[in-house]
Motif scaffolding. Structure first.
Motif, short mmCIF file in Angstrom:
data_model
loop_
_atom_site.label_atom_id
_atom_site.label_comp_id
_atom_site.label_asym_id
_atom_site.label_seq_id
_atom_site.Cartn_x
_atom_site.Cartn_y
_atom_site.Cartn_z
N ARG A 89 -3.48 8.56 5.45
CA ARG A 89 -4.02 7.85 3.59
C ARG A 89 -4.17 6.05 4.06
O ARG A 89 -4.51 5.46 4.20
CB ARG A 89 -3.39 8.28 3.10
N ASP B 119 1.25 -0.97 0.40
CA ASP B 119 0.26 0.23 0.04
C ASP B 119 1.09 1.22 -0.12
O ASP B 119 0.54 1.98 -1.16
CB ASP B 119 -0.94 -0.19 0.99
N GLU C 289 9.33 9.56 -0.79
CA GLU C 289 10.04 9.38 -1.97
C GLU C 289 10.44 8.14 -2.18
O GLU C 289 10.99 7.27 -1.59
CB GLU C 289 10.25 10.04 -2.66
N VAL D 21 2.01 1.44 -11.70
CA VAL D 21 0.90 0.77 -10.55
C VAL D 21 -0.90 0.58 -12.16
O VAL D 21 -0.87 1.41 -12.44
CB VAL D 21 0.17 1.90 -9.73
N VAL E 194 1.82 1.57 -3.62
CA VAL E 194 1.35 2.20 -4.19
C VAL E 194 0.80 3.82 -3.80
O VAL E 194 0.95 4.54 -4.80
CB VAL E 194 0.23 1.81 -4.16
N LEU E 195 1.27 4.17 -2.55
CA LEU E 195 0.23 5.73 -2.17
C LEU E 195 1.84 6.70 -2.45
O LEU E 195 1.13 8.19 -3.58
CB LEU E 195 0.45 5.83 -0.60
N LEU E 196 3.04 5.51 -2.57
CA LEU E 196 4.21 6.85 -3.21
C LEU E 196 4.78 6.89 -4.97
O LEU E 196 5.20 7.62 -4.87
CB LEU E 196 5.46 5.96 -2.38
N ALA E 197 3.96 5.82 -5.25
CA ALA E 197 4.13 5.82 -6.81
C ALA E 197 3.48 6.98 -7.76
O ALA E 197 3.90 7.84 -8.91
CB ALA E 197 4.01 4.69 -7.79
N GLU E 198 2.17 7.59 -6.60
CA GLU E 198 1.77 8.72 -7.67
C GLU E 198 2.81 10.17 -6.45
O GLU E 198 2.84 10.62 -7.80
CB GLU E 198 0.46 8.87 -6.58
N GLY E 199 3.83 9.67 -5.69
CA GLY E 199 4.68 11.03 -6.06
C GLY E 199 4.85 11.47 -4.55
O GLY E 199 4.31 10.65 -3.78
N TRP F 71 8.26 3.07 -11.60
CA TRP F 71 7.47 2.50 -10.84
C TRP F 71 6.42 2.84 -11.59
O TRP F 71 5.67 3.90 -12.48
CB TRP F 71 6.76 3.53 -9.53
N LEU G 239 4.78 12.13 -0.58
CA LEU G 239 4.09 12.70 0.37
C LEU G 239 5.01 12.84 1.82
O LEU G 239 6.08 12.25 2.15
CB LEU G 239 3.25 11.16 0.49
#
Length: 125
Positions: free
Chosen positions: A77, A59, A115, A124, A62-67, A122, A69
């Motif tokens: 999250r 998880d 990050e 997803v 997946v979350l950090l693949a967006e950028g 990466w 945080l």
């Protein structure tokens, strides 16, 4: 395992005879990471890495693949809370990601921000 004990002697023999062998070679690049959401599977290059445990490492990837945080946002999250306890959990979860990928740079802390390693691709799906 028994053969591994002989390698130092082989290297020494080679060096005694004027031949220098590279001790280790770094791979040309880091393999890409594919995160399959539906099946919750992790592919590194062409191999599948077995996932065990709570799945928080998956998880987090997946979350950090967006950028990148801030750790507080990542905590909210993943666990719907933040605070010092969540920060400790994030450190543990980031270590698990590093273990899964066998790469100590897979997840990086930059001050208060988490990050993924930008040298990897990466994806997803």
């Amino acid at each position: 395992m028994e053969e591994a004990l002989g390698f130092p002697k082989l290297f020494a023999l080679a060096e005694d005879n004027g031949l220098t062998l590279p001790r280790a070679r770094k791979g040309p690049h880091k393999p890409g990471v594919k995160l399959l959401l539906r099946e919750k599977r992790l592919l590194v290059g062409r191999r599948e890495v077995p996932l065990e445990g709570s799945g928080r490492a998956f998880d987090l990837m997946v979350l950090l693949a967006e950028g990148p945080l801030p750790w507080q946002e990542a905590g909210r999250r993943l666990w719907e809370e933040d605070g010092e306890e969540v920060r400790k959990r994030l450190h543990t979860t980031a270590s698990r990601v590093r273990d899964l990928l066998a790469d100590r740079e897979a997840v990086r802390w930059r001050g208060e921000v988490l990050e993924l390693d930008p040298e990897r691709r990466w994806v997803v799906v």
